[in-house]
Design a protein around this motif. Sequence first.
Motif, PDB file in Angstrom:
ATOM      1  N   LYS A   6       0.840  -1.214   0.000  1.00 16.15           N
ATOM      2  CA  LYS A   6       0.000   0.000   0.000  1.00 16.15           C
ATOM      3  C   LYS A   6       0.871   1.259   0.000  1.00 16.15           C
ATOM      4  O   LYS A   6       0.562   2.238  -0.691  1.00 16.15           O
ATOM      5  CB  LYS A   6      -0.921   0.004   1.224  1.00 16.15           C
ATOM      6  CG  LYS A   6      -2.137  -0.898   1.108  1.00 16.15           C
ATOM      7  CD  LYS A   6      -3.009  -0.746   2.345  1.00 16.15           C
ATOM      8  CE  LYS A   6      -4.200  -1.692   2.303  1.00 16.15           C
ATOM      9  NZ  LYS A   6      -4.986  -1.611   3.545  1.00 16.15           N
ATOM     10  N   LEU A  13       1.256   6.986  -6.600  1.00 13.01           N
ATOM     11  CA  LEU A  13       0.174   7.916  -6.947  1.00 13.01           C
ATOM     12  C   LEU A  13       0.507   9.353  -6.531  1.00 13.01           C
ATOM     13  O   LEU A  13       0.186  10.309  -7.253  1.00 13.01           O
ATOM     14  CB  LEU A  13      -1.142   7.456  -6.311  1.00 13.01           C
ATOM     15  CG  LEU A  13      -1.695   6.141  -6.880  1.00 13.01           C
ATOM     16  CD1 LEU A  13      -2.945   5.716  -6.107  1.00 13.01           C
ATOM     17  CD2 LEU A  13      -2.016   6.273  -8.365  1.00 13.01           C
ATOM     18  N   ILE A 100      -7.781  11.553  -0.603  1.00 15.85           N
ATOM     19  CA  ILE A 100      -8.412  10.895  -1.755  1.00 15.85           C
ATOM     20  C   ILE A 100      -7.540   9.742  -2.250  1.00 15.85           C
ATOM     21  O   ILE A 100      -8.019   8.627  -2.493  1.00 15.85           O
ATOM     22  CB  ILE A 100      -8.664  11.918  -2.892  1.00 15.85           C
ATOM     23  CG1 ILE A 100      -9.766  12.893  -2.479  1.00 15.85           C
ATOM     24  CG2 ILE A 100      -9.034  11.203  -4.188  1.00 15.85           C
ATOM     25  CD1 ILE A 100      -9.934  14.070  -3.419  1.00 15.85           C
ATOM     26  N   ILE A 101      -6.248  10.000  -2.379  1.00 16.82           N
ATOM     27  CA  ILE A 101      -5.326   8.964  -2.856  1.00 16.82           C
ATOM     28  C   ILE A 101      -5.227   7.813  -1.859  1.00 16.82           C
ATOM     29  O   ILE A 101      -5.267   6.632  -2.238  1.00 16.82           O
ATOM     30  CB  ILE A 101      -3.933   9.572  -3.129  1.00 16.82           C
ATOM     31  CG1 ILE A 101      -4.006  10.454  -4.386  1.00 16.82           C
ATOM     32  CG2 ILE A 101      -2.868   8.482  -3.291  1.00 16.82           C
ATOM     33  CD1 ILE A 101      -2.739  11.220  -4.690  1.00 16.82           C
ATOM     34  N   GLN A 104      -8.184   5.646  -2.169  1.00 12.04           N
ATOM     35  CA  GLN A 104      -8.114   4.833  -3.392  1.00 12.04           C
ATOM     36  C   GLN A 104      -7.223   3.607  -3.189  1.00 12.04           C
ATOM     37  O   GLN A 104      -7.518   2.522  -3.693  1.00 12.04           O
ATOM     38  CB  GLN A 104      -7.562   5.674  -4.552  1.00 12.04           C
ATOM     39  CG  GLN A 104      -8.522   6.734  -5.069  1.00 12.04           C
ATOM     40  CD  GLN A 104      -7.861   7.632  -6.105  1.00 12.04           C
ATOM     41  OE1 GLN A 104      -6.641   7.633  -6.270  1.00 12.04           O
ATOM     42  NE2 GLN A 104      -8.665   8.424  -6.803  1.00 12.04           N
TER      43      GLN A 104
END
Length: 199
Positions: A6, A13, A100-101, A104
Amino acid sequence: MATSEKLLEAFHLFDQANAKDPNVETYNKKIYPKELLYAMRMTDVLDEFAPNASEALKLAARCQHICRWEIPRSNYEANRAGYLKWRQELKKFHVKKASIILGQVGYAQDVIDKVEFLLLKKQLKKSKETQTLEDIICLVFLNHYFEPFKQKHPEDKVVDIIQKTWRKMSLEGQKAALELSFSENAKELITKAIADGEE
Protein backbone atom coordinates in the motif's frame (compact mmCIF):
# COMPACT_ATOMS: atom_id res chain seq x y z
CA MET A 1 10.28 -1.44 9.18
CA ALA A 2 9.07 -3.44 6.19
CA THR A 3 7.70 -1.52 3.23
CA SER A 4 4.08 -2.39 2.50
CA GLU A 5 2.50 -2.72 -0.94
CA LYS A 6 0.00 0.00 0.00
CA LEU A 7 2.82 2.38 0.87
CA LEU A 8 4.51 1.79 -2.49
CA GLU A 9 1.23 2.28 -4.34
CA ALA A 10 0.50 5.49 -2.42
CA PHE A 11 4.01 6.80 -3.18
CA HIS A 12 3.46 5.99 -6.86
CA LEU A 13 0.17 7.92 -6.95
CA PHE A 14 1.61 10.85 -4.96
CA ASP A 15 4.51 10.97 -7.41
CA GLN A 16 2.20 10.77 -10.42
CA ALA A 17 0.33 13.81 -9.11
CA ASN A 18 3.53 15.76 -8.38
CA ALA A 19 5.02 14.84 -11.77
CA LYS A 20 2.46 17.23 -13.29
CA ASP A 21 4.18 20.23 -11.67
CA PRO A 22 4.94 22.70 -14.50
CA ASN A 23 7.80 24.15 -12.42
CA VAL A 24 11.08 22.32 -12.81
CA GLU A 25 14.41 22.07 -11.00
CA THR A 26 17.71 20.73 -12.28
CA TYR A 27 19.55 18.41 -9.90
CA ASN A 28 22.64 16.39 -10.78
CA LYS A 29 22.20 17.39 -14.44
CA LYS A 30 18.67 15.96 -14.54
CA ILE A 31 15.45 17.98 -14.80
CA TYR A 32 12.68 17.14 -12.31
CA PRO A 33 9.18 18.52 -11.68
CA LYS A 34 9.85 20.68 -8.61
CA GLU A 35 7.40 19.08 -6.17
CA LEU A 36 8.30 15.55 -7.26
CA LEU A 37 11.94 16.24 -6.40
CA TYR A 38 10.89 17.80 -3.09
CA ALA A 39 8.83 14.70 -2.19
CA MET A 40 11.74 12.38 -2.99
CA ARG A 41 14.04 14.50 -0.84
CA MET A 42 11.56 14.36 2.06
CA THR A 43 11.52 10.56 1.91
CA ASP A 44 15.31 10.32 1.66
CA VAL A 45 15.86 12.56 4.67
CA LEU A 46 13.17 10.82 6.73
CA ASP A 47 14.69 7.41 5.99
CA GLU A 48 18.05 8.65 7.23
CA PHE A 49 16.84 10.69 10.21
CA ALA A 50 14.10 8.31 11.44
CA PRO A 51 14.55 4.89 9.77
CA ASN A 52 11.87 3.34 11.99
CA ALA A 53 9.22 5.94 11.14
CA SER A 54 5.61 4.75 11.09
CA GLU A 55 3.79 4.21 7.82
CA ALA A 56 1.62 7.29 8.46
CA LEU A 57 4.71 9.45 8.92
CA LYS A 58 6.28 8.08 5.74
CA LEU A 59 3.09 8.87 3.85
CA ALA A 60 2.86 12.38 5.30
CA ALA A 61 6.45 13.15 4.37
CA ARG A 62 5.93 12.01 0.78
CA CYS A 63 2.79 14.10 0.23
CA GLN A 64 3.81 17.15 2.28
CA HIS A 65 3.66 19.46 -0.78
CA ILE A 66 1.36 17.46 -3.06
CA CYS A 67 0.22 19.59 -6.03
CA ARG A 68 1.35 22.72 -4.20
CA TRP A 69 1.58 24.74 -7.42
CA GLU A 70 -2.21 24.62 -7.79
CA ILE A 71 -2.53 27.22 -5.03
CA PRO A 72 0.11 29.87 -5.84
CA ARG A 73 1.29 32.38 -3.28
CA SER A 74 0.41 35.16 -5.73
CA ASN A 75 -3.29 34.46 -5.16
CA TYR A 76 -2.99 36.02 -1.69
CA GLU A 77 -2.05 39.46 -0.40
CA ALA A 78 1.68 40.18 -0.32
CA ASN A 79 1.85 40.60 3.45
CA ARG A 80 2.13 38.38 6.52
CA ALA A 81 -1.64 37.94 6.83
CA GLY A 82 -1.78 36.84 3.20
CA TYR A 83 1.11 34.48 3.73
CA LEU A 84 -0.47 32.85 6.79
CA LYS A 85 -3.81 32.46 5.01
CA TRP A 86 -2.02 30.85 2.05
CA ARG A 87 -0.22 28.40 4.34
CA GLN A 88 -3.46 27.40 6.09
CA GLU A 89 -5.26 26.88 2.78
CA LEU A 90 -2.33 24.81 1.51
CA LYS A 91 -2.49 22.48 4.51
CA LYS A 92 -6.18 21.80 3.93
CA PHE A 93 -5.56 21.33 0.22
CA HIS A 94 -2.74 18.82 0.80
CA VAL A 95 -4.90 16.90 3.27
CA LYS A 96 -7.76 16.67 0.76
CA LYS A 97 -5.49 15.53 -2.10
CA ALA A 98 -3.67 13.00 0.07
CA SER A 99 -6.86 11.63 1.65
CA ILE A 100 -8.41 10.90 -1.76
CA ILE A 101 -5.33 8.96 -2.86
CA LEU A 102 -5.02 7.07 0.44
CA GLY A 103 -8.67 6.08 0.16
CA GLN A 104 -8.11 4.83 -3.39
CA VAL A 105 -5.19 2.72 -2.22
CA GLY A 106 -7.37 1.16 0.48
CA TYR A 107 -5.95 2.60 3.69
CA ALA A 108 -8.13 2.39 6.79
CA GLN A 109 -9.65 5.63 8.08
CA ASP A 110 -7.40 5.65 11.16
CA VAL A 111 -4.30 5.84 8.94
CA ILE A 112 -5.86 8.57 6.80
CA ASP A 113 -6.75 10.49 9.97
CA LYS A 114 -3.17 10.16 11.24
CA VAL A 115 -1.72 11.48 7.97
CA GLU A 116 -4.17 14.40 8.19
CA PHE A 117 -3.09 15.05 11.80
CA LEU A 118 0.55 15.20 10.68
CA LEU A 119 -0.03 17.34 7.59
CA LEU A 120 -1.95 19.87 9.70
CA LYS A 121 1.08 19.97 12.07
CA LYS A 122 -1.11 19.29 15.07
CA GLN A 123 0.52 19.24 18.53
CA LEU A 124 3.89 20.45 17.27
CA LYS A 125 6.48 20.12 20.06
CA LYS A 126 4.11 17.68 21.83
CA SER A 127 3.57 14.93 19.28
CA LYS A 128 6.86 13.14 18.49
CA GLU A 129 5.71 12.30 14.96
CA THR A 130 4.54 15.83 14.17
CA GLN A 131 7.87 17.11 15.47
CA THR A 132 9.78 14.58 13.38
CA LEU A 133 7.91 15.70 10.26
CA GLU A 134 8.77 19.33 11.08
CA ASP A 135 12.42 18.37 11.58
CA ILE A 136 12.47 16.70 8.15
CA ILE A 137 10.91 19.76 6.51
CA CYS A 138 13.56 21.98 8.10
CA LEU A 139 16.43 19.63 7.20
CA VAL A 140 15.30 19.41 3.58
CA PHE A 141 15.11 23.22 3.43
CA LEU A 142 18.55 23.69 4.95
CA ASN A 143 20.18 20.98 2.85
CA HIS A 144 18.63 21.73 -0.54
CA TYR A 145 16.99 25.15 -0.57
CA PHE A 146 18.87 27.37 1.87
CA GLU A 147 21.83 28.22 -0.38
CA PRO A 148 19.61 29.49 -3.26
CA PHE A 149 17.37 31.28 -0.72
CA LYS A 150 20.22 33.22 0.88
CA GLN A 151 21.40 34.42 -2.52
CA LYS A 152 18.03 36.06 -3.20
CA HIS A 153 17.46 37.84 0.10
CA PRO A 154 19.22 40.40 2.33
CA GLU A 155 21.24 39.07 5.24
CA ASP A 156 18.83 40.24 7.95
CA LYS A 157 15.97 38.30 6.36
CA VAL A 158 18.17 35.21 5.94
CA VAL A 159 19.20 35.34 9.61
CA ASP A 160 15.55 35.73 10.64
CA ILE A 161 14.51 32.68 8.59
CA ILE A 162 17.33 30.59 10.07
CA GLN A 163 16.24 31.56 13.58
CA LYS A 164 12.60 30.71 12.86
CA THR A 165 13.64 27.40 11.31
CA TRP A 166 15.88 26.60 14.30
CA ARG A 167 13.09 27.26 16.80
CA LYS A 168 10.82 24.79 15.00
CA MET A 169 13.31 21.95 15.32
CA SER A 170 13.94 19.44 18.10
CA LEU A 171 17.41 19.10 19.62
CA GLU A 172 17.92 15.98 17.49
CA GLY A 173 16.91 17.91 14.39
CA GLN A 174 19.26 20.77 15.24
CA LYS A 175 22.11 18.30 15.76
CA ALA A 176 21.43 16.75 12.34
CA ALA A 177 21.32 20.23 10.78
CA LEU A 178 24.77 21.10 12.11
CA GLU A 179 26.15 17.99 10.41
CA LEU A 180 24.99 19.12 6.95
CA SER A 181 27.49 20.40 4.40
CA PHE A 182 27.29 24.17 3.83
CA SER A 183 29.37 26.80 2.05
CA GLU A 184 31.61 28.90 4.29
CA ASN A 185 29.28 31.90 3.96
CA ALA A 186 26.23 29.79 4.85
CA LYS A 187 28.03 28.37 7.90
CA GLU A 188 28.85 31.88 9.10
CA LEU A 189 25.25 33.03 8.69
CA ILE A 190 23.86 29.97 10.47
CA THR A 191 26.34 30.32 13.34
CA LYS A 192 25.51 34.03 13.67
CA ALA A 193 21.76 33.39 13.55
CA ILE A 194 21.90 30.67 16.20
CA ALA A 195 24.12 32.75 18.49
CA ASP A 196 21.94 35.85 18.14
CA GLY A 197 18.81 33.79 18.69
CA GLU A 198 20.12 32.40 21.97
CA GLU A 199 20.96 35.81 23.43
